[in-house]
Design a protein around this motif. Structure first.
Motif, PDB file in Angstrom:
ATOM      1  N   ASP A  45       0.701  -1.260  -0.282  1.00 53.14           N
ATOM      2  CA  ASP A  45      -0.112   0.454  -0.324  1.00 53.14           C
ATOM      3  C   ASP A  45       0.543   1.364   0.273  1.00 53.14           C
ATOM      4  N   ASP A  52      -2.813   1.309  -4.777  1.00 52.22           N
ATOM      5  CA  ASP A  52      -3.583   1.273  -3.996  1.00 52.22           C
ATOM      6  C   ASP A  52      -4.734   0.227  -4.294  1.00 52.22           C
ATOM      7  N   GLU A  85      -1.959   4.754  -7.375  1.00 46.66           N
ATOM      8  CA  GLU A  85      -2.502   5.304  -6.730  1.00 46.66           C
ATOM      9  C   GLU A  85      -3.375   6.430  -6.900  1.00 46.66           C
ATOM     10  N   LYS A 106     -10.594   3.215  -8.714  1.00 50.33           N
ATOM     11  CA  LYS A 106     -10.918   2.495  -7.523  1.00 50.33           C
ATOM     12  C   LYS A 106     -12.068   2.633  -7.206  1.00 50.33           C
TER      13      LYS A 106
END
Length: 237
Positions: A95, A99, A202, A208
């Motif tokens: 992480d 992500d 990320e 996401k």
């Protein structure tokens, strides 16, 4: 599940995708029943079926890309594909570089397999795939770790006497043990990892969230548990 030993922490996470473009789904294709190459030469398995359904629910056009495990995170960061869906455990170490979506399976127990019931997995030689959470566990357990680039090589090491046992996801090992009378589970199962999720850059917060919503919808209507049970990859939610 797997925990890649990260060597790419210094890479800039600047590669994003336009949501109108095709989303490229990166997987290993060598870890049945999670992902594998079938007789037609196509990516198959639990994650192929899951990924196709998630893309459908998220209204995304998706295509599949095969990538070796040891470079799967660097190639996501570099923009060679947009999502990792490859039996990847959600870990603090990972992480720091990429992500994750919410998990789409609970943690899968790791298990030891050997050719003899009297193997001492605490002090013997234990094989694991390079860069996995199992390799990290063995390195800290007091046993001697031997690493291999593919899961099949870890099993070969046990069969040829190079290792006393192998530690891997039980869901991967179970069908192999069932078919091979010389192999058997030994010692206690080991709870590792925090569940399996999709890895994204990320910078791709919108992507996401689209997959998070799709995963949650499958949890809510029970279809995710049905798929988990069909492929026997872990316990259900």
């Amino acid at each position: 599940m797997k925990n890649l030993i990260l060597t790419t922490a210094a890479l800039a996470l600047t590669a994003g995708i336009a949501m109108a473009d095709t989303v490229r789904m990166g997987t290993e294709g060598a870890y049945a029943p999670w992902n594998f190459i079938n007789d037609a030469g196509e990516i198959d398995g639990f994650e192929r079926e899951l990924g196709d359904e998630l893309c459908k629910r998220a209204n995304l056009e998706c295509e599949w890309v095969k990538n070796d495990w040891d470079s799967i995170i660097p190639n996501l960061v570099s923009g060679n594909y947009d999502v990792i869906i490859a039996g990847m455990s959600i870990t603090d170490e990972r992480d720091e570089v990429i992500d994750f979506t919410q998990n789409y399976t609970p943690p899968d127990p790791s298990a030891y397999v050997a050719m003899s019931d009297d193997v001492d997995v605490t002090s013997g030689v234990v094989a694991a795939q390079t860069g996995t959470i199992q390799a990290g566990y063995i390195a800290e357990s007091g046993a001697t770790l031997v690493e291999f680039s593919s899961p099949d090589e870890t099993l070969a090491a046990v069969r040829n006497g190079e290792a006393d046992a192998v530690l891997a996801d039980k869901s991967f090992l179970a069908p192999i043990v069932e078919e091979d009378g010389d192999l058997r589970f030994v010692a206690d199962e080991v709870p590792l990892g925090g569940g399996v999720g999709m890895g994204v850059r990320e910078s791709d917060a919108e992507l996401k969230e689209k997959f998070n919503a799709a995963i949650q919808s499958m949890k809510d209507d029970g279809s995710l548990n049905t798929l988990i049970s069909k492929w026997e990859v872990s316990s259900t939610f």
